[in-house]
Design a protein around this motif. Structure first.
Motif, mmCIF file in Angstrom:
data_model
loop_
_atom_site.group_PDB
_atom_site.id
_atom_site.type_symbol
_atom_site.label_atom_id
_atom_site.label_comp_id
_atom_site.label_asym_id
_atom_site.label_seq_id
_atom_site.Cartn_x
_atom_site.Cartn_y
_atom_site.Cartn_z
ATOM 1 N N THR A 180 0.835 -1.207 0.000
ATOM 2 C CA THR A 180 0.000 0.000 0.000
ATOM 3 C C THR A 180 0.868 1.255 0.000
ATOM 4 O O THR A 180 0.607 2.204 -0.744
ATOM 5 N N ALA A 181 1.916 1.252 0.818
ATOM 6 C CA ALA A 181 2.826 2.412 0.868
ATOM 7 C C ALA A 181 3.479 2.637 -0.499
ATOM 8 O O ALA A 181 3.612 3.775 -0.952
ATOM 9 N N GLN A 182 3.880 1.553 -1.162
ATOM 10 C CA GLN A 182 4.485 1.683 -2.486
ATOM 11 C C GLN A 182 3.490 2.256 -3.500
ATOM 12 O O GLN A 182 3.844 3.098 -4.319
ATOM 13 N N LEU A 183 2.249 1.788 -3.434
ATOM 14 C CA LEU A 183 1.228 2.308 -4.351
ATOM 15 C C LEU A 183 1.006 3.806 -4.119
ATOM 16 O O LEU A 183 0.939 4.582 -5.071
ATOM 17 N N LEU A 184 0.917 4.194 -2.856
ATOM 18 C CA LEU A 184 0.671 5.605 -2.530
ATOM 19 C C LEU A 184 1.844 6.496 -2.919
ATOM 20 O O LEU A 184 1.660 7.626 -3.347
ATOM 21 N N ALA A 185 3.062 5.952 -2.772
ATOM 22 C CA ALA A 185 4.266 6.728 -3.085
ATOM 23 C C ALA A 185 4.619 6.686 -4.575
ATOM 24 O O ALA A 185 5.525 7.383 -5.022
ATOM 25 N N GLY A 186 3.930 5.826 -5.313
ATOM 26 C CA GLY A 186 4.241 5.694 -6.735
ATOM 27 C C GLY A 186 5.505 4.911 -7.002
ATOM 28 O O GLY A 186 6.109 5.028 -8.068
ATOM 29 N N THR A 187 5.938 4.079 -6.046
ATOM 30 C CA THR A 187 7.173 3.311 -6.201
ATOM 31 C C THR A 187 6.912 1.822 -6.409
ATOM 32 O O THR A 187 7.838 1.026 -6.416
ATOM 33 N N PHE A 188 5.638 1.439 -6.566
ATOM 34 C CA PHE A 188 5.300 0.023 -6.745
ATOM 35 C C PHE A 188 5.968 -0.512 -8.000
ATOM 36 O O PHE A 188 5.932 0.107 -9.054
ATOM 37 N N ASN A 189 6.595 -1.701 -7.886
ATOM 38 C CA ASN A 189 7.264 -2.344 -9.009
ATOM 39 C C ASN A 189 6.955 -3.839 -8.943
ATOM 40 O O ASN A 189 7.208 -4.483 -7.930
ATOM 41 N N TRP A 190 6.440 -4.405 -10.029
ATOM 42 C CA TRP A 190 6.057 -5.811 -10.042
ATOM 43 C C TRP A 190 7.223 -6.761 -9.795
ATOM 44 O O TRP A 190 7.024 -7.898 -9.380
ATOM 45 N N ASP A 191 8.444 -6.325 -10.068
ATOM 46 C CA ASP A 191 9.601 -7.207 -9.875
ATOM 47 C C ASP A 191 9.673 -7.756 -8.455
ATOM 48 O O ASP A 191 10.161 -8.864 -8.236
ATOM 49 N N GLU A 192 9.186 -7.001 -7.494
ATOM 50 C CA GLU A 192 9.226 -7.447 -6.093
ATOM 51 C C GLU A 192 8.070 -8.366 -5.734
ATOM 52 O O GLU A 192 8.079 -8.981 -4.666
ATOM 53 N N TRP A 193 7.070 -8.450 -6.581
ATOM 54 C CA TRP A 193 5.826 -9.121 -6.197
ATOM 55 C C TRP A 193 5.414 -10.300 -7.074
ATOM 56 O O TRP A 193 4.495 -11.025 -6.733
ATOM 57 N N ILE A 194 6.054 -10.498 -8.208
ATOM 58 C CA ILE A 194 5.684 -11.597 -9.096
ATOM 59 C C ILE A 194 6.233 -12.891 -8.527
ATOM 60 O O ILE A 194 7.377 -12.955 -8.099
ATOM 61 N N ASP A 195 5.398 -13.938 -8.547
ATOM 62 C CA ASP A 195 5.800 -15.254 -8.054
ATOM 63 C C ASP A 195 6.712 -15.902 -9.091
ATOM 64 O O ASP A 195 6.254 -16.390 -10.122
ATOM 65 N N LEU A 196 7.997 -15.926 -8.809
ATOM 66 C CA LEU A 196 8.964 -16.435 -9.770
ATOM 67 C C LEU A 196 8.805 -17.928 -10.019
ATOM 68 O O LEU A 196 9.197 -18.428 -11.063
ATOM 69 N N ASP A 197 8.213 -18.664 -9.068
ATOM 70 C CA ASP A 197 7.972 -20.086 -9.288
ATOM 71 C C ASP A 197 7.044 -20.310 -10.464
ATOM 72 O O ASP A 197 7.079 -21.342 -11.116
ATOM 73 N N LYS A 198 6.180 -19.337 -10.749
ATOM 74 C CA LYS A 198 5.220 -19.504 -11.835
ATOM 75 C C LYS A 198 5.737 -18.970 -13.158
ATOM 76 O O LYS A 198 5.333 -19.428 -14.202
ATOM 77 N N VAL A 199 6.588 -17.966 -13.138
ATOM 78 C CA VAL A 199 6.986 -17.340 -14.398
ATOM 79 C C VAL A 199 8.374 -17.722 -14.883
ATOM 80 O O VAL A 199 8.679 -17.534 -16.031
ATOM 81 N N ALA A 200 9.223 -18.267 -14.017
ATOM 82 C CA ALA A 200 10.581 -18.611 -14.440
ATOM 83 C C ALA A 200 10.555 -19.824 -15.364
ATOM 84 O O ALA A 200 9.937 -20.829 -15.066
ATOM 85 N N PRO A 201 11.226 -19.742 -16.508
ATOM 86 C CA PRO A 201 11.194 -20.838 -17.458
ATOM 87 C C PRO A 201 11.786 -22.123 -16.906
ATOM 88 O O PRO A 201 11.483 -23.192 -17.382
ATOM 89 N N THR A 202 12.656 -22.050 -15.909
ATOM 90 C CA THR A 202 13.252 -23.255 -15.347
ATOM 91 C C THR A 202 12.274 -24.029 -14.482
ATOM 92 O O THR A 202 12.562 -25.130 -14.071
ATOM 93 N N ARG A 203 11.109 -23.477 -14.212
ATOM 94 C CA ARG A 203 10.135 -24.141 -13.351
ATOM 95 C C ARG A 203 8.889 -24.581 -14.134
ATOM 96 O O ARG A 203 7.816 -24.683 -13.564
ATOM 97 N N ILE A 204 9.047 -24.870 -15.397
ATOM 98 C CA ILE A 204 7.891 -25.218 -16.218
ATOM 99 C C ILE A 204 7.164 -26.442 -15.667
ATOM 100 O O ILE A 204 5.951 -26.517 -15.734
ATOM 101 N N GLU A 205 7.885 -27.408 -15.049
ATOM 102 C CA GLU A 205 7.240 -28.605 -14.532
ATOM 103 C C GLU A 205 6.115 -28.241 -13.563
ATOM 104 O O GLU A 205 5.095 -28.891 -13.520
ATOM 105 N N ALA A 206 6.302 -27.220 -12.774
ATOM 106 C CA ALA A 206 5.313 -26.830 -11.776
ATOM 107 C C ALA A 206 4.098 -26.177 -12.405
ATOM 108 O O ALA A 206 3.131 -25.929 -11.718
ATOM 109 N N ARG A 207 4.161 -25.915 -13.679
ATOM 110 C CA ARG A 207 3.058 -25.210 -14.351
ATOM 111 C C ARG A 207 2.262 -26.127 -15.267
ATOM 112 O O ARG A 207 1.430 -25.671 -16.016
#
Length: 190
Positions: free
Chosen positions: A76-103
């Motif tokens: 919430t603080a990041q959203l209010l300050a305009g500093t929100f960045n998805w890099d800190e919040w994306i679940d890498l287990d789902k998007v990393a190509p090395t984890r395709i088995e889990a998907r």
């Protein structure tokens, strides 16, 4: 007190403090959910309802809820300050190509079913209903392929238009896509 009641209480406190997200449980993991800016790889201009990963530390427990509350305030603080960045919040287990088995479709279907039975009392009648609804649709999906909207839409298109089987396919594919946090799942509704 059960964990869902504790999550509800935490969400009531977050709402009173004006946070822009709520804690959401998926199986044994906690996530944040709220109206957030589009992810960098999504072609949208407006904010919309999305999940933000809390990573491996967010287990559905008392300690996990405290962790989730802290992260909700940070987001919430990041959203209010305009500093929100998805890099800190994306679940890498789902998007990393090395984890395709889990998907894979089969893995997601199994995880969805486990989550379902944690929320619904398992009775013989409900098992029959599961098998003729969710189970019927999930069994027809290509279990070894990566779960994508395209895979779900391909299956849906094999059903007869304007039929009960098409409606069932759309309903349960949408629920699976929502559970997996797939982007573009609105296409299934149309």
């Amino acid at each position: 007190m059960d964990i869902d009641r504790k999550i509800q209480q935490a969400n009531e406190q977050l709402k009173k403090k004006g946070t822009r997200v709520v804690i959401y449980r998926r199986g044994n993991k906690l996530w944040l959910r709220g109206t957030l800016p589009p992810k960098p790889h999504i072609n949208k201009n407006e904010d919309y309802s999305q999940y933000a990963s809390l990573g491996r530390n967010a287990i559905a427990s008392d300690k996990g809820i405290l962790y989730a509350v802290t992260k909700a305030h940070l987001l919430t603080a990041q959203l209010l300050a305009g500093t929100f960045n998805w890099d800190e919040w994306i679940d890498l287990d789902k998007v990393a190509p090395t984890r395709i088995e889990a998907r894979r479709v089969g893995d997601w279907c199994n995880e969805y079913e486990k989550d379902y039975w944690q929320k619904v009392k398992r009775t013989p009648e409900r098992e029959v209903n599961w098998n003729k609804d969710h189970g019927l649709v999930f069994s027809k999906l290509p279990q070894d392929e990566q779960l994508t909207i395209e895979v779900l839409l391909e299956y849906i298109q094999t059903t007869e238009p304007d039929s009960r089987s098409r409606k069932r396919a759309c309903d349960y594919c949408y629920k699976l896509a929502e559970f997996a946090g797939l982007e573009g799942r609105e296409q299934i509704r149309s």
